[in-house]
Design a protein around this motif. Structure first.
Motif, mmCIF file in Angstrom:
data_model
loop_
_atom_site.group_PDB
_atom_site.id
_atom_site.type_symbol
_atom_site.label_atom_id
_atom_site.label_comp_id
_atom_site.label_asym_id
_atom_site.label_seq_id
_atom_site.Cartn_x
_atom_site.Cartn_y
_atom_site.Cartn_z
ATOM 1 N N GLU A 68 0.830 -1.210 0.000
ATOM 2 C CA GLU A 68 0.000 0.000 0.000
ATOM 3 C C GLU A 68 0.862 1.258 0.000
ATOM 4 O OE1 GLU A 68 -3.074 0.110 2.939
ATOM 5 O OE2 GLU A 68 -3.769 2.080 2.314
ATOM 6 N N LYS A 72 6.679 3.120 -2.080
ATOM 7 C CA LYS A 72 6.661 4.501 -2.568
ATOM 8 C C LYS A 72 7.997 5.175 -2.243
ATOM 9 C CE LYS A 72 1.647 4.677 -2.326
ATOM 10 N NZ LYS A 72 0.460 5.118 -1.549
ATOM 11 N N HIS A 105 4.350 -0.858 -6.685
ATOM 12 C CA HIS A 105 3.608 0.393 -6.691
ATOM 13 C C HIS A 105 4.369 1.404 -5.857
ATOM 14 C CE1 HIS A 105 0.001 2.972 -6.700
ATOM 15 N NE2 HIS A 105 0.214 3.160 -5.414
ATOM 16 N N GLU A 264 -6.790 -0.991 -7.691
ATOM 17 C CA GLU A 264 -6.993 -0.416 -6.342
ATOM 18 C C GLU A 264 -8.477 -0.329 -5.986
ATOM 19 O OE1 GLU A 264 -4.877 3.309 -5.812
ATOM 20 O OE2 GLU A 264 -3.153 2.622 -6.970
ATOM 21 N N TRP A 304 -8.081 -2.232 -2.686
ATOM 22 C CA TRP A 304 -7.159 -1.356 -1.958
ATOM 23 C C TRP A 304 -7.390 -1.524 -0.459
ATOM 24 C CZ3 TRP A 304 -2.918 -0.376 -3.988
ATOM 25 C CH2 TRP A 304 -2.045 0.609 -3.481
HETATM 26 C C1 XIL Z 1 -2.877 5.826 -0.444
HETATM 27 C C2 XIL Z 1 -2.664 4.920 0.773
HETATM 28 O O1 XIL Z 1 -3.706 4.008 0.815
HETATM 29 C C3 XIL Z 1 -2.616 5.751 2.037
HETATM 30 O O2 XIL Z 1 -2.276 4.937 3.144
HETATM 31 C C4 XIL Z 1 -1.600 6.876 1.901
HETATM 32 O O3 XIL Z 1 -1.658 7.697 3.043
HETATM 33 C C5 XIL Z 1 -1.894 7.700 0.662
HETATM 34 O O4 XIL Z 1 -1.921 6.849 -0.484
HETATM 35 N N1 XIL Z 1 -4.006 6.145 -5.402
HETATM 36 C C6 XIL Z 1 -2.838 5.435 -5.281
HETATM 37 C C7 XIL Z 1 -2.444 4.910 -3.962
HETATM 38 O O5 XIL Z 1 -2.180 5.142 -6.294
HETATM 39 O O6 XIL Z 1 -1.059 4.840 -3.808
HETATM 40 C C8 XIL Z 1 -3.058 5.703 -2.835
HETATM 41 O O7 XIL Z 1 -2.749 5.045 -1.608
HETATM 42 C C9 XIL Z 1 -4.548 5.842 -3.037
HETATM 43 C C10 XIL Z 1 -4.852 6.553 -4.318
#
Ligand code: XIL
Length: 344
Positions: A68, A72, A105, A264, A304
């Motif tokens: 999740e 990143k 991701h 997601e 997600w």
């Molecule tokens: C979100 C996560 O779920 C959260 O925990 C974090 O604080 C912010 O990011 N699109 C995406 C994901 O590609 O990486 C995001 O995830 C949600 C929207």
């Protein structure tokens, strides 16, 4: 020899069992197996480490996972040149132990970048040439680390705006539009077998975004850029109509030769929860899987998060929640049962 012949004769003589139709799958993993697709979830690393019931459920229900947050940029390189892989590794190791494949991701995004990077760009201490090197090194280092362990990478995330223009991120502003092709080429060089995706939200229905993304894909393909797939995030809410044209949109990308994935999926609602809202939510989940199964190129549906105990929704959408398949206690909601009932 003789027992073999007897055994063969018995097998051939045995009447075929009556065909009873596909049995109801036991769980999502069984459903994935029956349908021949990947059913995945985003993984919360703290929960994976700290909550046995979360971990058991994750490994029982899913044959595919996405970190999740752990992959990143701010997570893997919080300080310049200092890589912290422990959380990302934890997701990959758990997946390997449980025969789950992994979606990486994400490599290039405008959010969750480390402060050293954004402030360096903002105050001009990181110029364009250096920024391009930083991006190349980041992609190369991360993709190489998990070479052979990641089935598919979300190479670029959310690069198109709602109005169909290209997103004015630090990448576009400082590197120009060629950064997208570069990112795919660098990722491909680092792991030639990984499938490389463009990923975005509202691509299920937003016409300007759809058209620009289709053009982007065609342009990359025309220039020989290694792009393999399109990811539809699928962050839905029952207060909005279900994106009824979604399967057609998927087909338009599939017609370009791309893999399609729902990457997601979640279906949020304005709180409080009611039986009626849960029924609508179940229908949205059911339709999303049905749409995916109706398109040959769609072989992955990732949610997600699978439990309301750990969902990004309440923190990001004021007054909304209950977006997942299982509630806080990991009790299946109607949406979970709706998915098990879907037949291709
Ligand atoms: C979100 C996560 O779920 C959260 O925990 C974090 O604080 C912010 O990011 N699109 C995406 C994901 O590609 O990486 C995001 O995830 C949600 C929207």
């Amino acid at each position: 020899m003789k027992p073999l012949i007897i055994a063969l004769a018995l097998i051939l003589a045995a009447p075929l069992p009556a065909y009873a139709g596909p049995r109801t799958p036991r769980d999502l993993r069984d459903l994935a197996h029956q349908q021949g697709i990947r059913i995945g979830t985003a993984v919360d690393v703290a929960a994976l480490r700290g909550e046995a019931d979360y971990r058991d459920r994750l490994n029982r229900e899913f044959n595919h996972v996405t970190a999740e947050n752990a992959m990143k940029w701010e997570s893997v390189e919080p300080e310049r040149g200092v890589y912290t892989w422990a959380d990302a590794d934890a997701v990959v190791h758990n997946a390997q132990r449980n025969r789950q494949r992994v979606r990486g991701h994400t490599l290039v995004w405008h959010n969750q970048l480390p402060a050293w990077l954004t402030s360096g760009v903002a105050d001009g201490t990181i110029g364009a040439d250096e920024l391009r090197e930083i991006l190349r090194d980041h992609i190369t280092t991360q993709v190489r680390r998990y070479k052979g362990k990641i089935r598919a990478w979300d190479v670029v995330n959310e690069v198109v705006e709602e109005d169909g223009s290209m997103r004015q991120s630090i990448w576009l502003t400082h590197l120009g539009p060629g950064y997208i092709a570069d990112a795919f080429r660098w990722a491909h060089r680092a792991d030639p077998h990984a499938k490389l995706y463009v990923n975005d939200f509202n691509l299920e229905w937003n016409a300007p975004k759809i058209e620009t993304t289709l053009s982007l894909v065609k342009d990359l393909q025309a220039r020989g850029v290694p792009i393999d797939g399109i990811g539809f995030q699928g962050h839905l809410g029952i207060q909005y109509d279900y994106p009824g044209d979604w399967a057609n949109v998927m087909r338009r990308f599939a017609d370009l030769g791309l893999e399609v994935a729902i990457t997601e999926l979640d279906v949020r609602m304005v709180m409080p929860v009611t039986e009626e809202k849960l029924a609508t939510q179940a229908d949205y989940y059911r339709r999303a899987l049905t749409d995916c199964l109706s398109v040959e190129a769609c072989q992955e549906l990732t949610v997600w998060g699978f439990t309301d105990r750990h969902s990004w929704v309440p923190g990001w959408f004021a007054g909304e929640g209950s977006a997942c398949l299982l509630d806080e206690n990991l009790t299946p909601k109607p949406a979970y049962r709706a998915l098990l009932g879907v037949r291709a």
